[in-house]
Write a protein that holds these residues in place. Structure first.
Motif, PDB file in Angstrom:
ATOM      1  N   ILE A  61       0.826  -1.211   0.000  1.00  0.00           N
ATOM      2  CA  ILE A  61       0.000   0.000   0.000  1.00  0.00           C
ATOM      3  C   ILE A  61       0.857   1.257   0.000  1.00  0.00           C
ATOM      4  O   ILE A  61       0.438   2.303  -0.503  1.00  0.00           O
ATOM      5  CB  ILE A  61      -0.977   0.006   1.192  1.00  0.00           C
ATOM      6  CG1 ILE A  61      -0.230   0.042   2.524  1.00  0.00           C
ATOM      7  CG2 ILE A  61      -1.909  -1.181   1.134  1.00  0.00           C
ATOM      8  CD1 ILE A  61      -1.138   0.223   3.712  1.00  0.00           C
ATOM      9  N   ALA A  62       2.084   1.163   0.555  1.00  0.00           N
ATOM     10  CA  ALA A  62       2.998   2.304   0.469  1.00  0.00           C
ATOM     11  C   ALA A  62       3.368   2.572  -0.980  1.00  0.00           C
ATOM     12  O   ALA A  62       3.588   3.721  -1.375  1.00  0.00           O
ATOM     13  CB  ALA A  62       4.250   2.042   1.309  1.00  0.00           C
ATOM     14  N   ALA A 181      13.217  -8.030   0.563  1.00  0.00           N
ATOM     15  CA  ALA A 181      14.209  -7.485  -0.368  1.00  0.00           C
ATOM     16  C   ALA A 181      13.629  -7.369  -1.770  1.00  0.00           C
ATOM     17  O   ALA A 181      13.833  -6.355  -2.465  1.00  0.00           O
ATOM     18  CB  ALA A 181      15.463  -8.366  -0.374  1.00  0.00           C
ATOM     19  N   ILE A 182      12.898  -8.392  -2.221  1.00  0.00           N
ATOM     20  CA  ILE A 182      12.295  -8.356  -3.551  1.00  0.00           C
ATOM     21  C   ILE A 182      11.151  -7.346  -3.597  1.00  0.00           C
ATOM     22  O   ILE A 182      10.985  -6.611  -4.578  1.00  0.00           O
ATOM     23  CB  ILE A 182      11.809  -9.751  -3.952  1.00  0.00           C
ATOM     24  CG1 ILE A 182      13.003 -10.675  -4.200  1.00  0.00           C
ATOM     25  CG2 ILE A 182      10.950  -9.682  -5.208  1.00  0.00           C
ATOM     26  CD1 ILE A 182      13.903 -10.246  -5.337  1.00  0.00           C
ATOM     27  N   LEU A 183      10.338  -7.287  -2.541  1.00  0.00           N
ATOM     28  CA  LEU A 183       9.244  -6.312  -2.512  1.00  0.00           C
ATOM     29  C   LEU A 183       9.775  -4.891  -2.579  1.00  0.00           C
ATOM     30  O   LEU A 183       9.208  -4.035  -3.273  1.00  0.00           O
ATOM     31  CB  LEU A 183       8.407  -6.505  -1.251  1.00  0.00           C
ATOM     32  CG  LEU A 183       7.589  -7.797  -1.166  1.00  0.00           C
ATOM     33  CD1 LEU A 183       6.863  -7.868   0.161  1.00  0.00           C
ATOM     34  CD2 LEU A 183       6.610  -7.888  -2.316  1.00  0.00           C
ATOM     35  N   LYS A 184      10.881  -4.627  -1.890  1.00  0.00           N
ATOM     36  CA  LYS A 184      11.484  -3.295  -1.955  1.00  0.00           C
ATOM     37  C   LYS A 184      12.052  -3.031  -3.344  1.00  0.00           C
ATOM     38  O   LYS A 184      11.948  -1.918  -3.872  1.00  0.00           O
ATOM     39  CB  LYS A 184      12.584  -3.165  -0.905  1.00  0.00           C
ATOM     40  CG  LYS A 184      13.193  -1.771  -0.816  1.00  0.00           C
ATOM     41  CD  LYS A 184      14.243  -1.699   0.272  1.00  0.00           C
ATOM     42  CE  LYS A 184      14.780  -0.274   0.416  1.00  0.00           C
ATOM     43  NZ  LYS A 184      15.361   0.231  -0.839  1.00  0.00           N
ATOM     44  N   TRP A 185      12.653  -4.050  -3.956  1.00  0.00           N
ATOM     45  CA  TRP A 185      13.211  -3.891  -5.303  1.00  0.00           C
ATOM     46  C   TRP A 185      12.099  -3.592  -6.301  1.00  0.00           C
ATOM     47  O   TRP A 185      12.253  -2.728  -7.172  1.00  0.00           O
ATOM     48  CB  TRP A 185      13.952  -5.164  -5.699  1.00  0.00           C
ATOM     49  CG  TRP A 185      14.661  -5.071  -7.021  1.00  0.00           C
ATOM     50  CD1 TRP A 185      15.912  -4.570  -7.249  1.00  0.00           C
ATOM     51  CD2 TRP A 185      14.151  -5.480  -8.294  1.00  0.00           C
ATOM     52  NE1 TRP A 185      16.210  -4.652  -8.587  1.00  0.00           N
ATOM     53  CE2 TRP A 185      15.153  -5.200  -9.248  1.00  0.00           C
ATOM     54  CE3 TRP A 185      12.967  -6.059  -8.716  1.00  0.00           C
ATOM     55  CZ2 TRP A 185      14.999  -5.490 -10.603  1.00  0.00           C
ATOM     56  CZ3 TRP A 185      12.792  -6.335 -10.062  1.00  0.00           C
ATOM     57  CH2 TRP A 185      13.802  -6.051 -10.981  1.00  0.00           C
ATOM     58  N   VAL A 186      10.967  -4.264  -6.184  1.00  0.00           N
ATOM     59  CA  VAL A 186       9.835  -4.019  -7.073  1.00  0.00           C
ATOM     60  C   VAL A 186       9.292  -2.607  -6.856  1.00  0.00           C
ATOM     61  O   VAL A 186       8.936  -1.903  -7.813  1.00  0.00           O
ATOM     62  CB  VAL A 186       8.738  -5.072  -6.839  1.00  0.00           C
ATOM     63  CG1 VAL A 186       7.481  -4.725  -7.624  1.00  0.00           C
ATOM     64  CG2 VAL A 186       9.245  -6.449  -7.246  1.00  0.00           C
ATOM     65  N   GLN A 187       9.243  -2.177  -5.601  1.00  0.00           N
ATOM     66  CA  GLN A 187       8.756  -0.832  -5.308  1.00  0.00           C
ATOM     67  C   GLN A 187       9.677   0.227  -5.888  1.00  0.00           C
ATOM     68  O   GLN A 187       9.219   1.243  -6.428  1.00  0.00           O
ATOM     69  CB  GLN A 187       8.622  -0.643  -3.796  1.00  0.00           C
ATOM     70  CG  GLN A 187       8.077   0.711  -3.380  1.00  0.00           C
ATOM     71  CD  GLN A 187       7.891   0.807  -1.878  1.00  0.00           C
ATOM     72  OE1 GLN A 187       8.158  -0.130  -1.145  1.00  0.00           O
ATOM     73  NE2 GLN A 187       7.430   1.954  -1.410  1.00  0.00           N
TER      74      GLN A 187
END
Length: 261
Positions: A61-62, A181-187
């Motif tokens: 959601i961020a 780590a992957i969620l941050k990379w996608v963001q």
């Protein structure tokens, strides 16, 4: 306090003195909003990604522009009773329900998956395979005894530096691909990452081919004399570069030749 006032006919001040509480506490009216838009976003993400907990939902959601504290997300998450249920014995299709768009040119959609095997001394190793779904190129084969989400993100950065960003990446729901780590990379990159439904490997059929997986692992087995990870990595690098061989195994045809024809 209300019971004392009604039953004994005393004032609110007297009732608060007897109960030893402040009148400001009794008279306080909450000014907290209902956060309807935020609640709808949390429930929508939890429906699309049913195996994501509140921390990963907070990341999602961020990405949509909500600047909220993780504790607030956790409170709403609990109030709406969105806790992830424990898995049963049978796999159920609980993944994302969004349909995938078929690629019509190179570098539009990549597929990721792991294959694994063991050396003769018993050490397990894994190979990260990345394939372009349109050109059928093996973009990279990364072999190591441990491949975390951070390592996957670094390897993707290396491919992106050479080829640019794809529109979509497809993978299963493995812990490496659903890690923070992957969620941050996608963001950070803004790429659309599509998770297939658990127990449905055919949804990622471009990379889930038993014959291809066996051939990739056999390339790693060329170094089964326990000569170390360095030799195994050099073997896989020789297989991937410079030809960028097709993953359908048609002779020595390269991905570049396939695109030209």
């Amino acid at each position: 306090m209300v019971h004392l006032c009604e039953a004994h006919g005393v004032s609110q001040r007297r009732a608060c003195d007897v109960l030893q509480i402040e009148r400001s506490t009794v008279r306080y009216l909450s000014r907290r909003g209902d956060d309807a838009e935020l609640r709808d976003a949390i429930k929508r993400v939890s429906r699309e990604l049913r195996r994501f907990g509140c921390r990963r939902i907070h990341v999602m959601i961020a990405r949509e522009g909500f600047e909220v504290n993780h504790k607030k997300v956790r409170r709403i998450y609990r109030e709406e009773k969105l806790q992830v249920r424990r898995r049963g014995g049978r796999k159920r299709a609980l993944g994302t329900r969004k349909p995938m768009v078929l690629p019509d040119s190179p570098n539009q959609r990549w597929s990721l998956d792991f294959v694994s095997d063991a050396l003769t001394d018993g050490r397990r190793f894994r190979i990260l395979a990345v394939v372009d779904d349109f050109s059928r190129e093996n973009l990279v084969l990364v072999a190591d005894t441990s491949l975390s989400g951070q390592r996957v993100a670094r390897e993707l950065d290396r491919i992106v530096a050479e080829r640019g960003l794809p529109k979509t990446i497809v993978s299963d729901n493995g812990t490496e691909f659903t890690s923070m780590a992957i969620l941050k990379w996608v963001q950070d990159t803004g790429i659309d990452w599509h998770y297939i439904a658990p127990g449905k490997p055919q949804q990622n059929g471009f990379i889930h081919c038993p014959a291809d997986d066996a051939r990739i692992v056999e390339r790693g087995k060329l170094q089964r004399q326990a000569t170390g990870n360095a030799s195994m990595k050099r073997c896989l690098e020789h297989w991937v570069t410079p030809a960028k061989r097709l993953k359908n195994g048609r002779g020595i045809t390269t991905g570049a030749d396939h695109i030209q024809h």
